[in-house]
Write a protein that holds these residues in place. Structure first.
Motif, PDB file in Angstrom:
ATOM      1  N   GLY A  93       5.539   0.463   7.439  1.00  0.00           N
ATOM      2  CA  GLY A  93       4.630  -0.733   6.757  1.00  0.00           C
ATOM      3  C   GLY A  93       4.786  -1.918   7.891  1.00  0.00           C
ATOM      4  N   ALA A  94       5.739  -2.230   8.597  1.00  0.00           N
ATOM      5  CA  ALA A  94       6.096  -3.147   9.401  1.00  0.00           C
ATOM      6  C   ALA A  94       5.335  -3.107  10.790  1.00  0.00           C
ATOM      7  CB  ALA A  94       7.560  -3.598   9.600  1.00  0.00           C
ATOM      8  N   LEU A  97       2.417   2.999  -2.227  1.00  0.00           N
ATOM      9  CA  LEU A  97       3.890   3.194  -2.797  1.00  0.00           C
ATOM     10  C   LEU A  97       3.724   3.133  -4.339  1.00  0.00           C
ATOM     11  CD1 LEU A  97       6.313   0.687  -0.745  1.00  0.00           C
ATOM     12  CD2 LEU A  97       6.007   3.301  -0.629  1.00  0.00           C
ATOM     13  N   PRO A 150      14.312   3.928   6.062  1.00  0.00           N
ATOM     14  CA  PRO A 150      14.559   3.166   7.316  1.00  0.00           C
ATOM     15  C   PRO A 150      13.679   1.619   7.362  1.00  0.00           C
ATOM     16  CG  PRO A 150      13.024   5.302   7.496  1.00  0.00           C
ATOM     17  CD  PRO A 150      13.427   5.024   5.976  1.00  0.00           C
ATOM     18  N   GLY A 210      11.896  -1.421   7.578  1.00  0.00           N
ATOM     19  CA  GLY A 210      10.302  -2.031   7.651  1.00  0.00           C
ATOM     20  C   GLY A 210       9.505  -1.042   6.758  1.00  0.00           C
ATOM     21  N   THR A 211      10.063  -0.389   5.688  1.00  0.00           N
ATOM     22  CA  THR A 211       9.145   0.589   4.878  1.00  0.00           C
ATOM     23  C   THR A 211       8.909  -0.263   3.585  1.00  0.00           C
ATOM     24  OG1 THR A 211      11.387   1.728   4.378  1.00  0.00           O
ATOM     25  CG2 THR A 211       9.921   2.554   5.992  1.00  0.00           C
ATOM     26  N   GLY A 253       0.868  -1.118   0.088  1.00  0.00           N
ATOM     27  CA  GLY A 253      -0.255  -0.059  -0.012  1.00  0.00           C
ATOM     28  C   GLY A 253       0.830   1.248  -0.080  1.00  0.00           C
ATOM     29  N   ASP A 297      20.220  -7.155   0.168  1.00  0.00           N
ATOM     30  CA  ASP A 297      19.714  -6.560   1.019  1.00  0.00           C
ATOM     31  C   ASP A 297      21.058  -6.196   2.049  1.00  0.00           C
ATOM     32  OD1 ASP A 297      17.960  -5.165   2.889  1.00  0.00           O
ATOM     33  OD2 ASP A 297      16.976  -7.103   3.803  1.00  0.00           O
ATOM     34  N   LYS A 307      11.107  -2.011   1.557  1.00  0.00           N
ATOM     35  CA  LYS A 307      12.156  -2.351   0.358  1.00  0.00           C
ATOM     36  C   LYS A 307      12.287  -3.510  -0.263  1.00  0.00           C
ATOM     37  CE  LYS A 307      15.306  -0.432   3.210  1.00  0.00           C
ATOM     38  NZ  LYS A 307      14.364  -0.170   4.432  1.00  0.00           N
ATOM     39  N   THR A 308      12.110  -4.631   0.778  1.00  0.00           N
ATOM     40  CA  THR A 308      12.373  -5.911   0.136  1.00  0.00           C
ATOM     41  C   THR A 308      11.001  -6.406  -0.540  1.00  0.00           C
ATOM     42  OG1 THR A 308      13.309  -6.492   2.332  1.00  0.00           O
ATOM     43  CG2 THR A 308      12.622  -8.495   1.071  1.00  0.00           C
ATOM     44  N   LEU A 309       9.755  -6.117   0.053  1.00  0.00           N
ATOM     45  CA  LEU A 309       8.549  -6.373  -0.581  1.00  0.00           C
ATOM     46  C   LEU A 309       8.566  -5.800  -1.942  1.00  0.00           C
ATOM     47  CD1 LEU A 309       6.363  -7.556   1.241  1.00  0.00           C
ATOM     48  CD2 LEU A 309       5.370  -5.360   1.594  1.00  0.00           C
ATOM     49  N   SER A 322       1.857  -3.664   9.919  1.00  0.00           N
ATOM     50  CA  SER A 322       1.755  -5.180   9.915  1.00  0.00           C
ATOM     51  C   SER A 322       1.345  -5.709  11.095  1.00  0.00           C
ATOM     52  CB  SER A 322       2.906  -5.688   9.160  1.00  0.00           C
ATOM     53  OG  SER A 322       2.790  -7.117   9.211  1.00  0.00           O
ATOM     54  N   GLN A 365      -3.015  -4.454   3.459  1.00  0.00           N
ATOM     55  CA  GLN A 365      -2.602  -5.814   4.277  1.00  0.00           C
ATOM     56  C   GLN A 365      -3.696  -6.489   4.803  1.00  0.00           C
ATOM     57  OE1 GLN A 365      -0.544  -3.400   7.219  1.00  0.00           O
ATOM     58  NE2 GLN A 365       1.682  -3.752   6.567  1.00  0.00           N
TER      59      GLN A 365
HETATM   60  P1  ATP Z   1      14.433  -3.853   6.355  1.00  0.00           P
HETATM   61  O1  ATP Z   1      15.286  -2.522   6.214  1.00  0.00           O
HETATM   62  O2  ATP Z   1      14.501  -4.079   7.688  1.00  0.00           O
HETATM   63  O3  ATP Z   1      15.003  -5.022   5.771  1.00  0.00           O
HETATM   64  P2  ATP Z   1      12.396  -3.270   4.531  1.00  0.00           P
HETATM   65  O4  ATP Z   1      12.089  -1.933   4.165  1.00  0.00           O
HETATM   66  O5  ATP Z   1      13.034  -4.237   3.695  1.00  0.00           O
HETATM   67  O6  ATP Z   1      13.153  -3.407   5.765  1.00  0.00           O
HETATM   68  P3  ATP Z   1      10.245  -4.881   4.376  1.00  0.00           P
HETATM   69  O7  ATP Z   1      10.852  -6.190   4.806  1.00  0.00           O
HETATM   70  O8  ATP Z   1       9.989  -5.020   2.718  1.00  0.00           O
HETATM   71  O9  ATP Z   1      10.766  -3.713   4.863  1.00  0.00           O
HETATM   72  O10 ATP Z   1       8.720  -5.061   5.102  1.00  0.00           O
HETATM   73  C1  ATP Z   1       8.497  -5.577   6.190  1.00  0.00           C
HETATM   74  C2  ATP Z   1       7.153  -5.949   6.447  1.00  0.00           C
HETATM   75  O11 ATP Z   1       6.325  -4.846   6.491  1.00  0.00           O
HETATM   76  C3  ATP Z   1       6.465  -6.770   5.205  1.00  0.00           C
HETATM   77  O12 ATP Z   1       6.828  -7.946   5.240  1.00  0.00           O
HETATM   78  C4  ATP Z   1       5.069  -6.233   5.121  1.00  0.00           C
HETATM   79  O13 ATP Z   1       4.317  -6.962   5.960  1.00  0.00           O
HETATM   80  C5  ATP Z   1       5.150  -4.939   5.912  1.00  0.00           C
HETATM   81  N1  ATP Z   1       5.242  -3.691   4.966  1.00  0.00           N
HETATM   82  C6  ATP Z   1       6.446  -2.960   4.816  1.00  0.00           C
HETATM   83  N2  ATP Z   1       5.611  -1.821   3.783  1.00  0.00           N
HETATM   84  C7  ATP Z   1       4.623  -2.177   3.403  1.00  0.00           C
HETATM   85  C8  ATP Z   1       3.630  -1.519   2.507  1.00  0.00           C
HETATM   86  N3  ATP Z   1       3.889  -0.309   1.859  1.00  0.00           N
HETATM   87  N4  ATP Z   1       2.456  -2.166   2.472  1.00  0.00           N
HETATM   88  C9  ATP Z   1       2.273  -3.292   2.820  1.00  0.00           C
HETATM   89  N5  ATP Z   1       2.992  -4.083   3.848  1.00  0.00           N
HETATM   90  C10 ATP Z   1       4.136  -3.325   4.179  1.00  0.00           C
END
Ligand code: ATP
Length: 303
Positions: free
Chosen positions: A257-258, A22, A56, A58-59, A20, A135, A61-63, A261, A228
């Motif tokens: 996002g985390a 992005l 930062p 949990g925002t 959501g 990552d 990036k991996t997703l 979640s 989510q």
């Molecule tokens: P890190 O820097 O710690 O690796 P990251 O930016 O890669 O974090 P993600 O692993 O992509 O973060 O996201 C962590 C969790 O947060 C996801 O599994 C999901 O549940 C939730 N999340 C983060 N951003 C979103 C989003 N924009 N929409 C829906 N869920 C999200």
């Protein structure tokens, strides 16, 4: 190289609907990845470059990296930078080369199952391409000469990474020549772009930088929470909106996002608890009043 902790190259199951708030990132990254695959003749001769997602924890990036792979139907290889750092001489450099080799060979392996509903009319993906996701890439490419390893180890690691990004690789690597034509889309992620060696950001390397931040408005939070909870069936009087209202009483005004979640799973757990309570309540009343039950099967096994 077979002992590398590479997640095997498979197509992830994250879709854009799961993400959501992005939309502009989606557009930028899809254009950057998909257009050269879809119209290679237009991009001939232009430098392939990597994409750096920063922001930062949990925002998303991996997703986002996974959703790109999914929507383009590409095999996805993911690695955390620190996992490539070995302890004996030359090990880290060899690991980096092995990861690129694995990505090139994944790109050249035909996909067996066509993807339904992917981009390009649900095609089986673009043969010859793969996505390599690093990552915590800052751990592989800290500013050179400033790494605290007086022996230049990290400088050699950065140099290897740069050489692979430039599409070369400094020798070795049997089979590299055959897989030269493999198109490896490199996506890096970091929370600390300030720590990166600037040479990594030169044209042809990671020259597209995309920032992903926490949600700062209620609308933004709601978009994430809606994504989510899109598979939830809310009880009457309850919605993503009411769940968010409730969460905002205790959370800080800025949510990643985390964090959201965690809000969504909290709501799910409360909902499940209510369902379980209701089942138990029903079982109790049936036990008390055998024979006058409403035909509920769930009560059968409960003594
Ligand atoms: P890190 O820097 O710690 O690796 P990251 O930016 O890669 O974090 P993600 O692993 O992509 O973060 O996201 C962590 C969790 O947060 C996801 O599994 C999901 O549940 C939730 N999340 C983060 N951003 C979103 C989003 N924009 N929409 C829906 N869920 C999200």
């Amino acid at each position: 190289s077979s002992t590398l902790p590479l997640s095997t190259s498979s197509i992830p199951n994250v879709r854009w609907e799961d993400i959501g708030g992005l939309e502009s990132i989606r557009k930028e990254i899809m254009d950057a990845v998909e257009l050269p695959l879809k119209y290679p003749h237009f991009f001939e001769g232009s430098r392939r470059s990597g994409i750096l997602l920063f922001g930062p924890p949990g925002t998303g990036k991996t997703l986002v990296a996974k959703a790109v792979a999914r929507e383009c139907g590409l095999p996805f290889l993911s690695i955390k930078g620190p996992e490539l750092l070995g302890s004996y001489v030359g090990e880290s450099e060899a690991n980096i080369r092995a990861v690129f080799d694995a990505a090139r060979s994944a790109a050249m392996t035909p996909l067996s199952t066509p993807l339904k509903g992917g981009m390009s009319g649900g095609s089986a993906g673009y043969s010859g391409a793969s996505i390599l996701f690093f990552d915590e890439i800052d751990s592989l490419a800290p500013r050179r000469g400033n790494t605290g390893h007086g022996d230049g180890v990290m400088d050699r690691v950065v140099a290897t990474l740069l050489s692979e990004l430039d599409g070369g690789g400094g020798g070795g690597g049997q089979g590299k020549r055959e897989s030269r034509s493999a198109h490896v889309v490199v996506i890096g992620a970091t929370n600390r772009p300030d720590l990166l060696d600037p040479s990594l950001l030169r044209p042809g390397r990671f020259d597209r930088l995309l920032y992903l931040g926490p949600a700062k408005t209620k609308e933004h939070c709601l978009k994430i929470l809606l994504a989510q909870t899109r598979k939830f069936r809310f009880e009457e009087g309850c919605s993503a909106d009411t769940v968010l209202e409730r969460a905002m009483e205790s959370f800080p005004p800025t949510l990643s996002g985390a964090d959201l979640s965690a809000v969504a799973s909290g709501a799910l757990m409360r909902g499940l608890k209510r369902v379980c309570d209701r089942i138990e309540e029903e079982a109790r009343s049936i036990n008390l009043d055998k024979g006058v039950d409403d035909g509920s099967e769930m009560a059968v096994d409960i003594d």
